[in-house]
Every structure is written in C-alpha cells, then in structure tokens.
Design a protein around this motif. Sequence first.
Motif, PDB file in Angstrom:
ATOM      1  N   PRO A 112      -9.998   3.158  -2.293  1.00 20.64           N
ATOM      2  CA  PRO A 112      -9.401   3.419  -3.022  1.00 20.64           C
ATOM      3  C   PRO A 112      -9.017   1.849  -3.550  1.00 20.64           C
ATOM      4  CG  PRO A 112      -8.535   3.810  -0.791  1.00 20.64           C
ATOM      5  CD  PRO A 112      -9.741   3.796  -1.348  1.00 20.64           C
ATOM      6  N   SER A 152      -9.178  -4.825   4.487  1.00 19.04           N
ATOM      7  CA  SER A 152      -8.059  -5.653   4.359  1.00 19.04           C
ATOM      8  C   SER A 152      -7.895  -6.346   5.346  1.00 19.04           C
ATOM      9  CB  SER A 152      -6.686  -4.923   3.551  1.00 19.04           C
ATOM     10  OG  SER A 152      -5.693  -5.008   3.531  1.00 19.04           O
ATOM     11  N   GLU A 163     -10.732   5.751   3.403  1.00 18.23           N
ATOM     12  CA  GLU A 163      -9.031   5.363   3.455  1.00 18.23           C
ATOM     13  C   GLU A 163      -9.635   3.685   4.349  1.00 18.23           C
ATOM     14  OE1 GLU A 163      -5.509   5.737   2.712  1.00 18.23           O
ATOM     15  OE2 GLU A 163      -6.539   8.135   1.597  1.00 18.23           O
ATOM     16  N   HIS A 167      -5.617  -5.426  -1.946  1.00 16.61           N
ATOM     17  CA  HIS A 167      -4.504  -6.253  -1.983  1.00 16.61           C
ATOM     18  C   HIS A 167      -5.130  -8.389  -1.304  1.00 16.61           C
ATOM     19  CE1 HIS A 167      -2.022  -3.492  -2.747  1.00 16.61           C
ATOM     20  NE2 HIS A 167      -1.599  -2.921  -2.039  1.00 16.61           N
ATOM     21  N   VAL A 224       1.067  -1.798  -0.004  1.00 20.00           N
ATOM     22  CA  VAL A 224      -0.193   0.058   0.047  1.00 20.00           C
ATOM     23  C   VAL A 224       0.505   1.006  -0.214  1.00 20.00           C
ATOM     24  CG1 VAL A 224      -1.714   1.302   1.463  1.00 20.00           C
ATOM     25  CG2 VAL A 224      -1.918  -1.224   1.303  1.00 20.00           C
ATOM     26  N   TYR A 262      -8.920   0.057   5.061  1.00 21.07           N
ATOM     27  CA  TYR A 262      -7.989  -1.132   5.571  1.00 21.07           C
ATOM     28  C   TYR A 262      -8.390  -1.831   6.462  1.00 21.07           C
ATOM     29  CZ  TYR A 262      -3.910   2.293   4.783  1.00 21.07           C
ATOM     30  OH  TYR A 262      -3.266   3.024   3.165  1.00 21.07           O
ATOM     31  N   SER A 267      -6.323  -1.188  -4.503  1.00 18.37           N
ATOM     32  CA  SER A 267      -4.967  -0.966  -4.106  1.00 18.37           C
ATOM     33  C   SER A 267      -4.743  -0.958  -2.806  1.00 18.37           C
ATOM     34  CB  SER A 267      -4.573   0.465  -5.125  1.00 18.37           C
ATOM     35  OG  SER A 267      -5.885   2.003  -4.340  1.00 18.37           O
ATOM     36  N   THR A 268      -5.690  -1.000  -1.618  1.00 16.25           N
ATOM     37  CA  THR A 268      -5.407  -0.875  -0.404  1.00 16.25           C
ATOM     38  C   THR A 268      -5.990  -2.362   0.182  1.00 16.25           C
ATOM     39  OG1 THR A 268      -6.158   1.037   0.054  1.00 16.25           O
ATOM     40  CG2 THR A 268      -6.403   0.455   1.908  1.00 16.25           C
TER      41      THR A 268
END
Length: 431
Positions: free
Chosen positions: A330, A309, A302, A336, A2, A306, A333-334
């Motif tokens: 995001p 994730s 964001e 993953h 990230v 997170y 891209s955050t």
Amino acid sequence: MVMAPRLVQSLFAAFGDLYLYKLSKLIFNGQVAKWTLFSQLVNWFMFFCITRTLSNSLETVLTVAGLYYWFAAIESSKATSIVSKQHAACEQSIPSRKVALLIAALSCAIRPTSAVTWLYVSLLDFIQMKSKCCFILLDVIPVGAIVLAVTTLLDWWMYGSWVIVPLNFLKFNLLSSGGDYYGTHVFHWYFTQGFPSMIWTFLPFALCGIVKSQEWRLSGLIAWVLGVYSILGHKEFRFVLPVLPLALMFSGYCLASMSRSKGKNQHRKDSLSRMQPFVILLVITNVPMALYMSLFHQRGTEDAMYYLSKEAHDGRVRSVLFLMPCHSTPYYSTLHYNLPMRFLDCTPSDSKGTLDESDRFLTSPSEFVGEVFGNLSAFSHIVIFESEERHVLQLLLHNSFLEMRRFFHSHFKVDRDLQSAVVVYSRRNVL
C-alpha cells in the motif's frame, strides 16, 4: 488516515447494496429483492472486493445506482414493458433519466471502460426513443460536457497541465494494448474461469434465474460486458465486477421462485424448510472463503507497512527499498510519513522485449541489486518476499542488514512463485 478511505468506500458499498435491492424490486418484486440482497451479502467475491478502495468498486456502485434510475425512467415513460406497471411514476421520468446519465458520466470519468456498459444500455433504448434529437441535445451532451469539463479542470489542477485522462486511458489500454504488458489470458477466460470464480456457487442459481425470468436485456448486458472485455488481452477479476451484482440479482430471482409455495395450502414453514439446504450450501461455500480471502490471504504486505509506519513514528526508519514486484504494498497510503522510499519500476517500455526493473530483479536478483543499488547504503530498511530472499541473503548480510520481522503472506501462489512471507530487514546502525 488509513481507515478513512476504507470506511468511505464501505459507505459507498452500502449504497450499492441499497440500490441493488431497489433495482431488483423495480424490475421484479420485493421477494426477489430480498433474495438478491442475500446473494449480494453472502457472495465471497463481493464481500472481498466491494469495500476495497479500487476504482472498480466505486464503478460498480455507480453502475447499479445508474441502472436503477435508468430503468425507473424507462418505466415511468412507458418505453418498455420489462418493469411492472405498479411501480410507474411518470413525473419522475425526466429527472430519473438525467440522474442516470449523470451517474453514468461519473462512472465513465472514474473508469472510462464503464462506457462499455452504458453504450449497451443507452443504444437499446435509443433505438426505441421517439425524440432522439432531444435526448442527445438536451440530455446527453449537456451532462457529458459538464462532467468532462469538471474532471478536466481537476486534472489540470493536479497535474499542472492540460491532460484528458480518459483519452490517455483509452489510448494506453485499448488502442495500444498497453495492459498486455502486465500479463494476458486466453480470450474465453472471463467465461470459463474468471466470472465463474467470482460468482462461485451462485452460478447455477443465476443461470436458472436468467432462463426463468426471461429478462434478456440485463442478461444480455452481462454477456455483452464479458464478451467485450474478452477481446482485451489483459484480464483481471475486478474489471467485470460491475456486472456481478446483476448476475446475483438473477440468482435472487431463482431463489425467490424456489421459495414460493407450490400450492395454495402449503405453509410458509414448509417453504422455509425447503430453502434451508440451499441457503446452508451457499453460506458454507462463500462465507468461510470470504473471511479467509479478506483476513488472511496476502496480508503480509499490509502488515509490513503497518510495522514500518510504527517504526517510522518511533524514528527508526530513514528510507525503505522494496525488492518485490511493483505496487506490491500500500506504500505511502499506509506509511503516512514523508520518508524516501523506492520500489522496483514496472513502467512499460516503448521497446518490445525490454525488461523492467521488476522483471530484471526476478530474473537475477543478486546481480540486479548490486548493479542498480550498489552497497545499499542509501536505505535503512529493505522489504522482500521470502521467495526472493534466499537469492540476496548473503548480499544483505554483507551490507550489515539483519532480519527484523517476518510476516505471513499466503498459503498458496496466485500468479507467480509462492510468496509465503514478507520479510523486513534493517541496517544494524538504525536498530
């Protein structure tokens, strides 16, 4: 994963600061360069935007670097007299111009609208060139052809078919005004609201620097870019980011001239004390704003990603639905993680007046969700803004979704209803 892209862009931003310093020193002097660097580092919007992984941020860095090499070539070839003769380096003329053209071509490949900047810069010098044919045949065409060929091959490799992305970009944004689909502003917005908000309290110093320096070529470039972009209906702050460093350079010129001693016998301490109020004013009107916009404003999307994730890492996420305007988060891209996710589509329709999914949801949230997604059984998690939450709350509860986390997002609205928080819901059987 990230942080890596952000660190890379931060490195690019540092190079941008370096080249802005070098450009200011080349055109003016070392004192102006120091105050320009101060302006660049303190300005709230530059702090907020230049390290973000936006194509406009990289375009800005390339524009500043390209302008440095371009003006170095001008000075070394003695084509104009806007740069002090003490910086001349004749042996660097040809390589400097080729480097400038290469950087300009890369900038246009990343953001085709960067051609607006380089069209102005190149045409002004092209008129005064003695060997126009040599410049076009030996410099412009070879460099442009190489960059276009490389980028086209990369696009072919990624897309699996021959696609000229810059051409599609220009067709959509310029010829068909496709950008207008995402909102429009009045023609004078950049001059009266957009750019003044970006440069903020440096504006009077920049205007002073333009008048005092009489460096009309660069000030004309700023006006040219703002004017051309004003023709387009869809306007955003970041579109004119590449000329913000130039405006801050004029601010640096003004501050440098103010810091010079008025008399030969005036001490340096007196000069510093005279500048202290202006420095304090610029710092207190920019730094707090830069920190707030970078650390707090609209951070909820964001934080939510997170959180998802981390939950995905623990095996508690199977699929996610984002009931919010398109591209609000995001996304992968955050996250993953290779999980199915769905956000509301906002692809422009060929038929005028046809609402996309994002608009349909905002118009009638509950009815849209029931019509398009049914009982929501395909999703383990749903992410939604607090402003729309109340419209679908009963539907979520009816389908066994419970609130898991609520993340602060914003204290005030920007372009739509106040989105004060981002809420994450999860189905009971995946808790």
